[in-house]
Scaffold this motif. Structure first.
Motif, PDB file in Angstrom:
ATOM      1  N   ASP A 146     -63.063  -0.699  28.698  1.00 32.10           N
ATOM      2  CA  ASP A 146     -62.256  -1.218  27.577  1.00 32.10           C
ATOM      3  C   ASP A 146     -61.280  -2.231  28.624  1.00 32.10           C
ATOM      4  N   THR A 147     -61.199  -3.254  28.026  1.00 28.23           N
ATOM      5  CA  THR A 147     -60.417  -4.324  28.760  1.00 28.23           C
ATOM      6  C   THR A 147     -58.692  -4.003  28.532  1.00 28.23           C
ATOM      7  N   LEU A 205     -70.221   3.777  23.632  1.00 25.87           N
ATOM      8  CA  LEU A 205     -69.233   4.636  24.622  1.00 25.87           C
ATOM      9  C   LEU A 205     -69.749   5.550  25.457  1.00 25.87           C
ATOM     10  N   LEU A 254     -69.443   0.511  28.978  1.00 27.99           N
ATOM     11  CA  LEU A 254     -68.461  -0.494  28.317  1.00 27.99           C
ATOM     12  C   LEU A 254     -67.265  -0.008  28.985  1.00 27.99           C
ATOM     13  N   ARG A 298     -60.330  -3.381  19.833  1.00 32.62           N
ATOM     14  CA  ARG A 298     -60.207  -3.313  21.292  1.00 32.62           C
ATOM     15  C   ARG A 298     -61.477  -4.309  21.643  1.00 32.62           C
ATOM     16  N   PHE A 314     -64.120  -4.891  24.712  1.00 32.53           N
ATOM     17  CA  PHE A 314     -64.785  -4.303  25.691  1.00 32.53           C
ATOM     18  C   PHE A 314     -65.589  -5.421  26.679  1.00 32.53           C
ATOM     19  N   ARG A 315     -65.682  -4.985  27.889  1.00 34.18           N
ATOM     20  CA  ARG A 315     -66.672  -5.726  28.711  1.00 34.18           C
ATOM     21  C   ARG A 315     -67.634  -4.933  29.150  1.00 34.18           C
TER      22      ARG A 315
END
Lengths: 305, 305
Positions: free
Chosen positions: B275-276, B268, B273, B289, B291-292
């Motif tokens: 967080d979607t 992170l 990254l 969670r 991520f993309r």
DNA sequence: CGAATAGTGTCTGTTAGACACTATCGC
DNA sequence: GCGATAGTGTCTAACAGACACTATTCG
């Protein structure tokens, strides 16, 4: 050579020519060699120091004596011969320009563009970077490697492995396909003062032929990365050196000041340096200890073999 | 082809042939592709997990159908064509074997040995390494690139720069000089189940032709280095992923366990990254969670252009 | 002694790694 | 609640960078 007679349109279909271009670095030009000014073709007074008294890197270039880019400065290089490895080619062509073998030689990147393929033979260029230490520059100039299929330059002192990531080089382009063994800038007789060979300060290069600027850029980037995680800087110096000297090499490469105290600790912590017990002489202040480098095992899978 | 008629002894003097070999990695073979067992020629049941439940890397290989090393498995590859860049060649030959374009492709090292030059044409091999993510493997197989000077494989989705140090590859050797466009292991008809193409677990490779083991070794080393200082691991996954998935990719590449808590923080902290907001579903525990990845500026001078 | 650089000590902020602990899901 | 993994907090050791301080030489 077989292909001399093939026409331009036929050459499109020939296998790609393979050539090599090398970016060589040194702390200063060899004794007696021409130091080029940015745009003048003629040598200028140039020695190893810059404005702030810090050291700079120097790069040997060769002036092209035929199109394309006739008159422009270019990296030493040329096509591989059938009995040469790529390193040998780099070594030989570099020797032809500098008249001395480098202390270190490593592959940079292979570039195979298809550009201009409609007009000329396809060309694949392998970029190399090299390093001349004090020791290497001190060696008396030796004759160019010369003709044909002769043995590759005597000792290629260091044909080294590598580790960082591979990267780019521009398409080469020199030397018409299958031309003679001697490369571009060799119109005149050899010798230490060939007018077509000169050393330039890395931050004051003239306009280069082809995309040689990019190769230089990349070589510099690689050199910097490598000084960060590996021990290369010492190769610019002689067999023994002070920590101040080593530090100033780092500064020259990285382009910024380095704290002497912290540098000392880090350098010694690596375990590569051996205190020789001897000290510097001739200074007008406290003399520094002299160190030498202790070779240690590489951790990269060895490419060249 | 001009050179077909030149005799073996004449070939010594020809310009070197330029070929490419590619080490491609994926977390598992594509759906329907053959998964090879170490020494059997036949596919074996193989999926992405190993003893400890950890993920492994898989590599596609091609079986040679002619000497030298007939019957042995080898890296996908082949000679460059006159109108192809090196990346194009890597891309095309890889596509011929895997029937899909990779998600990432980067040059490794150029090797130009002079070995066996007395018997065969000189050969320069450029090693590449590639990466197939979930996304890429999910794509339906497309037809091989096929004949002659046709356009290089449609989209080479990622022709990427690089940074680490360059390194070695073994001399290639495949494909007789100037042979046809299709490479080694293509005796039979194409299609997803060509018996001469199979995927192998990277730690259980069969004996390889030439020095392809060395290329694989080096590619693995590079991949490891690159996951340490750069963001590549995410490319093995789909557009969104959990940190646990990303971590297990790291574990597969590096070959050891990674602390989840520390990994999370580091990952992170890189800032790559996003967080979607969405979360994993279908687990029988607390969902993670999703991520993309957010692309960020490279810092390496870009080689390929 | 003064100039000048060599070399040491110390403090601070950041980070990697170990690991305990809390949160939240399915069942 | 239980099992299981997600996610957080915290402590420690190592380390990089800044910088004050001591040491040793020449002149």
């Amino acid at each position: 050579m077989h292909f001399a007679e093939s026409s331009a349109s036929e050459r499109r279909y020939l296998p790609p020519a393979v050539a090599v271009s090398t970016v060589a670095f040194a702390l200063h030009p060899p004794e007696g060699a021409a130091a080029g000014a940015p745009d003048a073709g003629a040598p200028a007074e140039g020695r190893e120091t810059t404005a702030a008294g810090s050291v700079t890197l120097w790069i040997p270039l060769v002036r092209r004596t035929r199109p394309p880019f006739e008159g422009r400065w270019a990296l030493p290089g040329g096509p591989t011969q059938w009995d040469e490895t790529l390193v040998d080619t780099a070594s030989r062509t570099l020797h032809d320009a500098v008249l001395r073998p480098p202390g270190y030689l490593e592959q940079l990147y292979a570039f195979g563009s298809v550009e201009r393929s409609a007009e000329a033979q396809r060309l694949v260029t392998i970029g190399y970077w090299a390093l001349y230490g004090e020791r290497d520059l001190a060696a008396p100039p030796s004759a160019p490697a010369g003709q044909g299929a002769g043995a590759p330059v005597g000792r290629t002192p260091v044909a080294a492995p590598s580790r960082g990531g591979g990267a780019p080089g521009p398409r080469w382009d020199d030397v018409p396909p299958q031309s003679g063994p001697r490369q571009e800038g060799s119109g005149g007789p050899p010798g230490e003062n060939d007018p077509n060979v000169a050393w330039f300060s890395a931050d004051r290069l003239p306009r280069l032929a082809f995309d040689h600027v990019d190769i230089v850029e990349y070589a510099l980037w690689r050199l910097r990365r490598k000084t960060e995680y590996s021990a290369v800087a010492h190769r610019f110096l002689g067999p023994v050196f002070t920590l101040a000297q080593l530090r100033s090499v780092h500064e020259a490469i990285l382009g910024n000041r380095v704290d002497p105290a912290n540098f000392r600790r880090q350098a010694l912590a690596q375990g590569h340096l051996v205190d020789t017990g001897a000290v510097e002489t001739g200074t007008r202040h406290r003399p520094a200890r002299l160190f030498r480098f202790r070779a240690e095992p590489e951790d990269a899978p060895r490419p060249d073999r």
